[in-house]
Design a protein around this motif. Structure first.
Motif, mmCIF file in Angstrom:
data_model
loop_
_atom_site.group_PDB
_atom_site.id
_atom_site.type_symbol
_atom_site.label_atom_id
_atom_site.label_comp_id
_atom_site.label_asym_id
_atom_site.label_seq_id
_atom_site.Cartn_x
_atom_site.Cartn_y
_atom_site.Cartn_z
ATOM 1 N N TYR A 156 -15.075 2.809 0.283
ATOM 2 C CA TYR A 156 -14.041 3.024 -0.723
ATOM 3 C C TYR A 156 -14.549 2.666 -2.113
ATOM 4 C CZ TYR A 156 -10.079 4.190 2.261
ATOM 5 O OH TYR A 156 -9.216 4.832 3.101
ATOM 6 N N ASN A 157 -14.170 3.501 -3.078
ATOM 7 C CA ASN A 157 -14.409 3.235 -4.491
ATOM 8 C C ASN A 157 -13.112 2.708 -5.090
ATOM 9 O OD1 ASN A 157 -17.213 4.626 -5.121
ATOM 10 N ND2 ASN A 157 -16.106 5.966 -3.727
ATOM 11 N N ASP A 158 -13.199 1.556 -5.756
ATOM 12 C CA ASP A 158 -12.022 0.905 -6.319
ATOM 13 C C ASP A 158 -11.848 1.295 -7.781
ATOM 14 O OD1 ASP A 158 -11.780 -0.283 -3.890
ATOM 15 O OD2 ASP A 158 -12.299 -2.308 -4.562
ATOM 16 N N ARG A 213 -9.905 6.744 6.049
ATOM 17 C CA ARG A 213 -10.585 7.176 4.829
ATOM 18 C C ARG A 213 -9.633 7.878 3.861
ATOM 19 N NH1 ARG A 213 -16.717 8.883 6.938
ATOM 20 N NH2 ARG A 213 -16.949 7.036 8.263
ATOM 21 N N LEU A 235 -15.543 13.244 -1.921
ATOM 22 C CA LEU A 235 -14.544 12.281 -1.460
ATOM 23 C C LEU A 235 -13.764 12.837 -0.273
ATOM 24 C CD1 LEU A 235 -11.459 13.275 -2.614
ATOM 25 C CD2 LEU A 235 -12.616 12.751 -4.748
ATOM 26 N N TYR A 287 0.083 5.480 0.415
ATOM 27 C CA TYR A 287 -0.939 6.485 0.682
ATOM 28 C C TYR A 287 -0.645 7.784 -0.061
ATOM 29 C CZ TYR A 287 -3.191 3.737 4.338
ATOM 30 O OH TYR A 287 -3.880 2.774 5.011
ATOM 31 N N LYS A 291 -7.780 3.599 -4.371
ATOM 32 C CA LYS A 291 -8.917 3.503 -3.453
ATOM 33 C C LYS A 291 -9.266 4.903 -2.949
ATOM 34 C CE LYS A 291 -9.357 -0.405 -1.670
ATOM 35 N NZ LYS A 291 -10.159 -1.644 -1.925
ATOM 36 N N ILE A 292 -10.485 5.350 -3.259
ATOM 37 C CA ILE A 292 -10.956 6.678 -2.878
ATOM 38 C C ILE A 292 -12.245 6.539 -2.077
ATOM 39 C CG2 ILE A 292 -11.713 8.927 -3.694
ATOM 40 C CD1 ILE A 292 -8.821 8.447 -4.375
ATOM 41 N N TYR A 293 -12.245 7.057 -0.861
ATOM 42 C CA TYR A 293 -13.430 6.979 -0.003
ATOM 43 C C TYR A 293 -14.405 8.091 -0.382
ATOM 44 C CZ TYR A 293 -15.868 5.356 4.193
ATOM 45 O OH TYR A 293 -16.774 4.796 5.072
ATOM 46 N N THR A 312 0.837 -1.209 0.000
ATOM 47 C CA THR A 312 0.000 0.000 0.000
ATOM 48 C C THR A 312 0.866 1.250 0.000
ATOM 49 O OG1 THR A 312 -1.819 -1.086 1.164
ATOM 50 C CG2 THR A 312 -1.716 1.307 1.302
ATOM 51 N N PRO A 343 -7.021 8.446 0.774
ATOM 52 C CA PRO A 343 -6.794 7.849 -0.542
ATOM 53 C C PRO A 343 -5.505 7.016 -0.514
ATOM 54 C CG PRO A 343 -7.169 10.227 -0.696
ATOM 55 C CD PRO A 343 -6.921 9.917 0.744
ATOM 56 N N TYR A 344 -5.532 5.866 -1.173
ATOM 57 C CA TYR A 344 -4.324 5.058 -1.247
ATOM 58 C C TYR A 344 -4.377 4.144 -2.466
ATOM 59 C CZ TYR A 344 -6.950 1.106 0.908
ATOM 60 O OH TYR A 344 -7.844 0.108 1.186
#
Length: 225
Positions: A147-149, A202, A192, A5, A81-83, A3, A204-205
């Motif tokens: 999270y949106n992938d 939350r 977001l 970030y 990955k964006i929350y 991962t 982004p990563y």
């Protein structure tokens, strides 16, 4: 799986104007934030009724930097990955941004690799889909409660391997990228969370997996070489 970030410099640049072409193809935005924790219109292409008649057009683009200096081998797969937060209406796309966004300012509104606004007319003449470097396919759904992938493209994987920093812009696909005047307000907004949100729950990563390393250990007639 590993991962990385987003850097704390992530944020958004936006602009509003009574003319769609002027707003969408401005070189400089009218607002910027690299310290906000979340925003409901971080990705935006909208039209609202203006006081005294006519319309006001708003465009917002989100920008992220990721330190990939520790990656030196092939990346097999990666997911941005964006929350999400609040608004979920727009289709979006991830594209390559320029290194200018490492210190985000209003002048970075069009800091997108390959961006060209010279032919914009609001009817698709300024479509930039073939000009930009795509880091994802069109994303047609958005969650505001998780999270949106966003699967990264092969060029995104290559840039993670070859570049010390990967710069990403998230923008509206149907209207901003394609140069099509929007007809509604919240229908084309995506909210977001950014890196400055407390903790990392939350943030982004990018989750990524490295490709297996080839080994030179051939067996020939019972001997190892």
């Amino acid at each position: 799986m590993a991962t990385v970030y987003a850097e704390s410099s992530d944020g958004y640049v936006n602009i509003s104007n009574s003319n769609w072409v002027t707003a969408r193809d401005a070189n400089t935005g009218t607002g910027v934030s690299s310290s906000t924790t979340r925003n409901s219109f971080a990705i935006n292409a909208s039209r609202t009724a203006a006081r005294g008649g006519g319309y006001s057009y708003s465009v917002s683009r989100a920008f992220f930097s990721f330190d990939t200096s520790g990656i030196s081998s092939n990346v097999a797969s990666a997911t941005l990955k964006i929350y999400g937060y609040s608004q979920t209406g727009g289709d979006i796309i991830a594209v390559k941004a320029t290194s200018d966004i490492s210190s985000l300012a209003t002048a970075d509104f069009d800091a997108i690799t390959g961006w060209d606004g010279a032919s914009a007319d609001g009817s698709g003449a300024g479509d930039n889909e073939s000009n930009v470097t795509k880091y994802s396919a069109e994303i047609a759904s958005w969650s505001s409660s998780g999270y949106n992938d966003i699967a990264l493209t092969s060029i995104g994987l290559e840039n993670m391997r070859d570049d010390d920093t990967v710069y990403i812009c998230l923008l509206n696909y149907d209207h901003d990228l394609k140069d099509v005047i929007p007809t509604g307000f919240s229908a084309h907004r995506n909210g977001l969370y950014f890196q400055n949100y407390t903790g990392t729950s939350r943030d982004p990563y990018i989750d990524y997996t490295l490709a297996p390393t080839a080994t030179d250990n051939s067996v020939f007639f019972g001997c190892n070489f």
